[in-house]
Write a protein that holds these residues in place. Structure first.
Motif, PDB file in Angstrom:
ATOM      1  N   ASN A 104     -29.263  13.727  25.242  1.00  0.00           N
ATOM      2  CA  ASN A 104     -30.332  14.830  25.368  1.00  0.00           C
ATOM      3  C   ASN A 104     -30.131  15.933  26.589  1.00  0.00           C
ATOM      4  O   ASN A 104     -30.652  15.707  27.633  1.00  0.00           O
ATOM      5  N   LYS A 105     -29.435  17.065  26.135  1.00  0.00           N
ATOM      6  CA  LYS A 105     -29.357  18.107  26.987  1.00  0.00           C
ATOM      7  C   LYS A 105     -30.389  18.701  27.707  1.00  0.00           C
ATOM      8  O   LYS A 105     -30.403  18.693  28.932  1.00  0.00           O
ATOM      9  N   ALA A 106     -31.414  18.716  26.906  1.00  0.00           N
ATOM     10  CA  ALA A 106     -32.748  19.424  27.432  1.00  0.00           C
ATOM     11  C   ALA A 106     -33.426  18.358  28.569  1.00  0.00           C
ATOM     12  O   ALA A 106     -33.643  18.927  29.704  1.00  0.00           O
ATOM     13  N   ASN A 159     -22.138  26.498  21.815  1.00  0.00           N
ATOM     14  CA  ASN A 159     -23.146  26.149  21.100  1.00  0.00           C
ATOM     15  C   ASN A 159     -22.546  26.525  19.631  1.00  0.00           C
ATOM     16  O   ASN A 159     -22.223  27.780  19.592  1.00  0.00           O
ATOM     17  N   GLY A 160     -22.386  25.698  18.760  1.00  0.00           N
ATOM     18  CA  GLY A 160     -21.626  25.992  17.543  1.00  0.00           C
ATOM     19  C   GLY A 160     -22.488  26.935  16.569  1.00  0.00           C
ATOM     20  O   GLY A 160     -21.677  27.517  15.751  1.00  0.00           O
ATOM     21  N   THR A 161     -23.466  26.710  16.428  1.00  0.00           N
ATOM     22  CA  THR A 161     -24.534  27.626  15.444  1.00  0.00           C
ATOM     23  C   THR A 161     -24.196  28.964  15.951  1.00  0.00           C
ATOM     24  O   THR A 161     -23.787  29.775  14.867  1.00  0.00           O
ATOM     25  N   THR A 162     -24.391  29.369  16.924  1.00  0.00           N
ATOM     26  CA  THR A 162     -24.357  30.850  17.378  1.00  0.00           C
ATOM     27  C   THR A 162     -22.707  31.117  17.176  1.00  0.00           C
ATOM     28  O   THR A 162     -22.329  32.222  16.935  1.00  0.00           O
ATOM     29  N   HIS A 204     -28.886  24.814  28.461  1.00  0.00           N
ATOM     30  CA  HIS A 204     -29.239  23.527  29.025  1.00  0.00           C
ATOM     31  C   HIS A 204     -27.540  22.797  29.378  1.00  0.00           C
ATOM     32  O   HIS A 204     -27.573  22.402  30.328  1.00  0.00           O
ATOM     33  N   LYS A 205     -26.991  23.084  28.535  1.00  0.00           N
ATOM     34  CA  LYS A 205     -25.558  22.559  28.586  1.00  0.00           C
ATOM     35  C   LYS A 205     -24.675  23.072  29.761  1.00  0.00           C
ATOM     36  O   LYS A 205     -24.018  22.676  30.756  1.00  0.00           O
ATOM     37  N   ALA A 206     -24.774  24.412  30.174  1.00  0.00           N
ATOM     38  CA  ALA A 206     -24.302  25.309  31.199  1.00  0.00           C
ATOM     39  C   ALA A 206     -24.831  24.676  32.397  1.00  0.00           C
ATOM     40  O   ALA A 206     -24.019  24.706  33.627  1.00  0.00           O
TER      41      ALA A 206
HETATM   42  N1  HSE Z   1     -27.431  22.838  18.009  1.00  0.00           N
HETATM   43  C1  HSE Z   1     -26.247  22.655  18.909  1.00  0.00           C
HETATM   44  C2  HSE Z   1     -25.023  23.653  18.364  1.00  0.00           C
HETATM   45  C3  HSE Z   1     -25.731  21.198  18.819  1.00  0.00           C
HETATM   46  O1  HSE Z   1     -25.289  24.364  17.389  1.00  0.00           O
HETATM   47  O2  HSE Z   1     -24.058  23.516  18.947  1.00  0.00           O
HETATM   48  C4  HSE Z   1     -26.379  20.234  19.622  1.00  0.00           C
HETATM   49  O3  HSE Z   1     -26.370  20.715  20.892  1.00  0.00           O
END
Ligand code: HSE
Length: 443
Positions: A104-106, A159-162, A204-206
């Motif tokens: 849970n990064k958040a 962020n893989g989605t972006t 969150h991750k940064a």
């Molecule tokens: N939604 C995130 C992503 C994966 O697209 O990288 C979970 O952090």
């Protein structure tokens, strides 16, 4: 020796992957951990669905507090997500003397300080390898592998989605909305994609990486966050012509700052960025993640892999389970500190407000194609102490009377750029909102 008993809160995609990988690789994992690791109880609101997923041998309960109260459970895996319920449960598990593994990064980015303090007091471990860049062992690398180094900066596609959306926009010339729809159809983006596309997930991750790299508290509220939803395909195209790719980067950097007593500060920012096409990280495509770290002894290192998904994330969760299994009998003071630095040796370096950050820029202005426009614009840039690196003029598709003016600047102060943008935008010959994208050379 008796296997370690683990309780799992939330059986979603990652929970399923964790079961599957633990089952498939149980012998290898046992040889590494020194004893077996078994998930014996799971809690999920949908108990029927959970029973179908985990099988007969595992106890399924509807109330997560039952898992936390179970005296046979040594480690609790939290895969619920979000800030509220998850926070209460993690704090309750700590209070009950359980070690916690979370993706849970958040939760860590926002409430990490409180959670680490509670864990420290109770002598238990909080492990969160799965919270940053999924299957890439980036927390381990930063916290242990690079422990000899003074870290200078980190820049990550986290962020893989972006990254998938940006790759589609570049490859196929798609508009943002079309690429987002494709990401949703493939299951990369959520129905509500806000956290991904607006940069919150990456921030969150940064934030977590920043805390571990520099030994500062997690300070998500000080991060500068800008997503990709306003990016236009034509800027991706122009960037390409100039030798750059546009990536959403999470950046954290140690910088000299004469105006403050410590003479150093930390940048923490997420925003789209032009990166030279020749950099390896610029060529990370699709839903993949990559993190680049610059450190004084080792130089540049780059970590690449899947940042999400069932088994890649499970890989990180299980690595944490093995770590806890190996270290649970060790004196808490001799374990690896949660944020790499000992809790009494944390730094108070401040996070630099965005207006004090120095970067270079890509600017695109739609201007009336008439005498003196370029002179007015470059005049304002010069007055605000902004030096131009390159200029490109291209006709727009819309009209012969207007033109796209693309300007690359040298490094300047964000506050100066803000002032220049206000003045330039007010010029009558500037016909549309100015596009401004930061640029990082990453060298
Ligand atoms: N939604 C995130 C992503 C994966 O697209 O990288 C979970 O952090």
């Amino acid at each position: 020796m008796k296997p370690i008993q683990v309780g799992l809160l939330g059986v979603g995609t990652v929970g399923r992957g964790t079961f599957e990988v633990l089952r498939r690789n149980q012998e290898e994992i046992k040889r590494r951990a020194g004893r077996g690791i078994e998930i014996t109880v799971v809690a999920d609101l949908d108990t029927q669905r959970a029973k179908g997923l985990v099988g007969e041998a595992v106890k399924v309960v509807g109330n997560a507090k039952e898992v936390i109260a179970n005296p046979d459970i040594d480690i609790v895996i939290e895969l619920i997500g979000g800030y509220t319920v998850a926070k209460d449960l993690v704090l309750a598990a700590i209070e009950a003397g359980k070690h916690v593994v979370t993706a849970n990064k958040a939760l860590i980015a926002v409430h990490g300080t409180e959670i680490f303090a509670a864990a420290h007091k109770r002598g238990v471990m909080i492990c969160f390898e799965a919270a940053v860049a999924g299957g890439i062992p980036i927390i381990k690398a930063l916290r242990e592998g690079l422990t000899a180094n003074r870290i200078e900066w980190i820049a990550g596609i986290i962020n893989g989605t972006t990254n998938y959306i940006l790759s589609e926009m570049r490859d196929k010339g798609l508009a943002f909305d079309t690429a987002l729809k494709a990401a949703q159809e493939l299951g990369y983006a959520e129905a509500d994609p806000t956290f991904d596309v607006e940069g919150v997930d990456a921030a969150h991750k940064a934030t977590i990486m920043s805390a571990i790299a520099f030994g500062i508290p997690v300070q998500f509220n000080k991060a500068y966050v800008e997503g990709i939803s306003k990016l236009q395909a034509q800027d991706i195209r122009y960037a390409e012509q100039l030798g750059y790719r546009i990536k959403l980067l999470g950046i954290t950097k140690r910088v000299r700052h004469e105006a403050i007593a410590e003479k150093e500060a930390i940048e923490l920012r997420v925003h789209p960025c032009l990166v030279p096409s020749k950099r390896l990280i610029a060529n990370v495509e699709g839903a993949m993640n990559a993190v680049m770290i610059q450190a004084d002894a080792v130089g540049t290192t780059l970590y690449y892999g899947k940042g999400a998904g069932s088994e890649p994330t499970a890989s990180a969760v299980i690595a944490d389970l093995v770590d806890v299994t190996r270290l649970m009998t060790a004196d808490p003071l001799n374990r690896v500190p949660h944020l790499a630095f000992q809790p009494d040796s944390m730094s108070n370096l401040s996070i630099l407000p965005m207006q004090d950050v120095h970067t270079s820029y890509y600017l695109r202005l739609v201007v009336a194609d008439e005498t003196g426009v370029l002179a007015k614009i470059t005049g304002i840039l010069a007055q605000t102490d902004i030096s131009i690196d390159a200029v490109l003029q291209r006709p727009t598709a819309e009209s012969k009377q207007e033109t796209d003016l693309i300007i690359l600047t040298h490094t300047c102060l964000e506050a100066h750029m803000n002032a220049a943008m206000t003045q330039i935008q007010a010029l009558k010959s500037v016909l549309a909102p100015i596009v401004r994208i930061r640029k990082e050379d990453l060298s």
